[in-house]
Design an enzyme around this catalytic site. Sequence first.
Site, mmCIF file in Angstrom:
data_model
loop_
_atom_site.group_PDB
_atom_site.id
_atom_site.type_symbol
_atom_site.label_atom_id
_atom_site.label_comp_id
_atom_site.label_asym_id
_atom_site.label_seq_id
_atom_site.Cartn_x
_atom_site.Cartn_y
_atom_site.Cartn_z
ATOM 1 N N HIS A 205 107.819 25.199 37.951
ATOM 2 C CA HIS A 205 109.038 24.522 38.409
ATOM 3 C C HIS A 205 109.979 25.581 38.971
ATOM 4 O O HIS A 205 110.199 26.619 38.339
ATOM 5 C CB HIS A 205 109.711 23.778 37.250
ATOM 6 N N HIS B 83 105.374 24.641 34.401
ATOM 7 C CA HIS B 83 105.946 23.310 34.181
ATOM 8 C C HIS B 83 104.898 22.232 33.940
ATOM 9 O O HIS B 83 105.078 21.382 33.081
ATOM 10 C CB HIS B 83 106.787 22.956 35.403
ATOM 11 N N GLU C 76 113.811 13.447 44.904
ATOM 12 C CA GLU C 76 113.465 14.794 44.437
ATOM 13 C C GLU C 76 112.564 15.443 45.475
ATOM 14 O O GLU C 76 112.177 14.790 46.459
ATOM 15 C CB GLU C 76 112.764 14.731 43.067
ATOM 16 N N ARG D 252 101.438 18.532 41.952
ATOM 17 C CA ARG D 252 101.974 17.199 41.634
ATOM 18 C C ARG D 252 103.323 16.971 42.322
ATOM 19 O O ARG D 252 104.206 17.826 42.308
ATOM 20 C CB ARG D 252 102.161 17.071 40.116
ATOM 21 N N ARG E 196 107.720 21.352 45.470
ATOM 22 C CA ARG E 196 108.175 22.416 44.563
ATOM 23 C C ARG E 196 107.372 23.704 44.650
ATOM 24 O O ARG E 196 107.911 24.763 44.335
ATOM 25 C CB ARG E 196 108.283 21.908 43.132
HETATM 26 C C1 SIN Z 1 112.543 17.572 37.310
HETATM 27 O O1 SIN Z 1 113.344 16.795 36.823
HETATM 28 O O2 SIN Z 1 112.810 18.412 38.148
HETATM 29 C C2 SIN Z 1 111.135 17.491 36.842
HETATM 30 C C3 SIN Z 1 110.550 16.242 37.285
HETATM 31 C C4 SIN Z 1 109.086 16.368 37.289
HETATM 32 O O3 SIN Z 1 108.535 17.379 36.884
HETATM 33 O O4 SIN Z 1 108.453 15.446 37.766
#
Ligand code: SIN
Length: 560
Positions: A260, A370, A135, A405, A309
């Site tokens: 997010h 988020h 991610e 985070r 992010r």
């Molecule tokens: C996501 O699945 O994009 C969120 C994961 C997260 O917030 O750590």
Amino acid sequence: MPTAVRRVPGRLSAPSPGWTTQADVVIVGSGIAGLTTALRLNAADNGVGKILVITKDRLAAGSTQWAQGGIAAALGPGDSPEEHAIDTLVAGAGVCDEEAVRVLVDEGPDAVRELIALGANFDHDVHGEISLTREGGHHRDRIAHAGGDATGAEIQRALIAAVGAAPEIEIIKRALAVDLLLTDPVEGDGGVAGVTVHVMGEGQRDGVGAVLCRALVLASGGLGQVFSQTTNPAVSTGDGMALALRAGATLRDLEFVQFHPTVMYLGADSMGQQPLISEAVRGEGAFLVDFDGDRFMQGVHELADLAPRDVVAKAIMRRMLDTGRPHMWLDARHLGAEFWERRFPTILGVCRTHGIDPTTQLIPVAPACHYASGGVRTDLHGRSDVPGLYATGEVACSGVHGANRLASNSLLEGLVYSRRIAQVLPGELRGWSDPAPDTRTAGLVPGDARPELQEVMTSRVGVLRNAAGLEEASSMLDKIGSRSAEGVDLAAWETTNLLTVAEALTEAARGREETRGSHWRDDFPERDDVTWAGHFDTVMSDGVAEVSFVAAPASDGGPG
Ligand code: SIN
């Protein structure tokens, strides 16, 4: 010198307790942090005594259930805790507590293995190894997932099953923790003696009661409902943070609210919890485009669509502003129907419910609130400043997230730091103490002020911030705070908690005159000014909340 001083209720108005019970340890919250703490305390032969979990709704109503992406840990070949630490620190933009990050990444792999041993079923690859994906901000595949995109739901299921097999853990559902009961600060230590709780329809324990206890662990999640659109469920109203502040604990880093980047856009009028399109979708190859089909993340960051992010959220917002559009698009059509069905069944279902087939259509996305990277300041074992009060999970600020985070570090934090609380709490359990008379000034704002509060926060303290907007927000919140609720009910308690955290968040955001991590000041666009390499802390004494800047090296620890 405090940067800002605000008046907020010293305690919530509530009727006198109509019933009393007691438990040695009270845990507030029933997600990964709360239930892990309960199970670990219960498992150890440590003489803790009675453990009581109270939760505001059903056991599975909190954020854990909704986590899609997964849980990050250095489990894969070639990966290491060191590399996980580097990615975490980079995302945190210079204000992580390095020691807390080390604890997270070093203890993470064992904590995840323990979760598996407890019964959580993670996805495996064709060789039978845990399947790991990537991610934003991660330079390795290190995100373990379950049911494709239903990781949180699987973890929550496993934990509820384990708690169900431990009948000695008592649970009270549909119960709001209103305020802590504290010992006398002069004759005692001002620490935890109990908690007032409002139970909504549980028979004998209906209404407001008092639970006397020797320690209390907050695991009550975040504050997403402060904003009009959020990925957080309805229960995330900042209750734990506001309660801790009123009791004398320090709130840290509240300005670092993570937005997010890819939340499904359902229209300007859509309020409350919105569908998340996991970063893992981009991890599997989806990419962002604008209305002209331009892949605008290319050239913004070396990781392009998988940049941290905050970088992606800001790039989306910038493109939205530049083009006057209310959202951007996520293109995941090339992943194909078979892959979508196997890897992202939950997201696929949600998209289709809203009339979008992501195997053939672009998904409209925009940033939404988020995650709260800040919260109740804790040390490396979850201790707050208030004797006997611990915090873990999103409600806490252990220092691991800094200004932003890293994806999928939140479930891990809840797991690791709850284990650490369970390691120390039995040895430092306080004696029983009588609560002192509560002399804090009570207050309550009307529950119906919530939409206005959310609008103020979304339009002026959201992804884009500047001095004029923050100042306006500050005085508008002040006005909301001057209203008094006519009745005492859940809506008024929650809205007062939302207002308390919104005030602290806004004042910290006003004070931080720079852009760092998830805090974006368009009047101070320079990133990571050394002047502001530190924290905004909020403390409160009888209704007066003070927000101050604490300059701190990156390795600064919490209390204790
Ligand atoms: C996501 O699945 O994009 C969120 C994961 C997260 O917030 O750590």
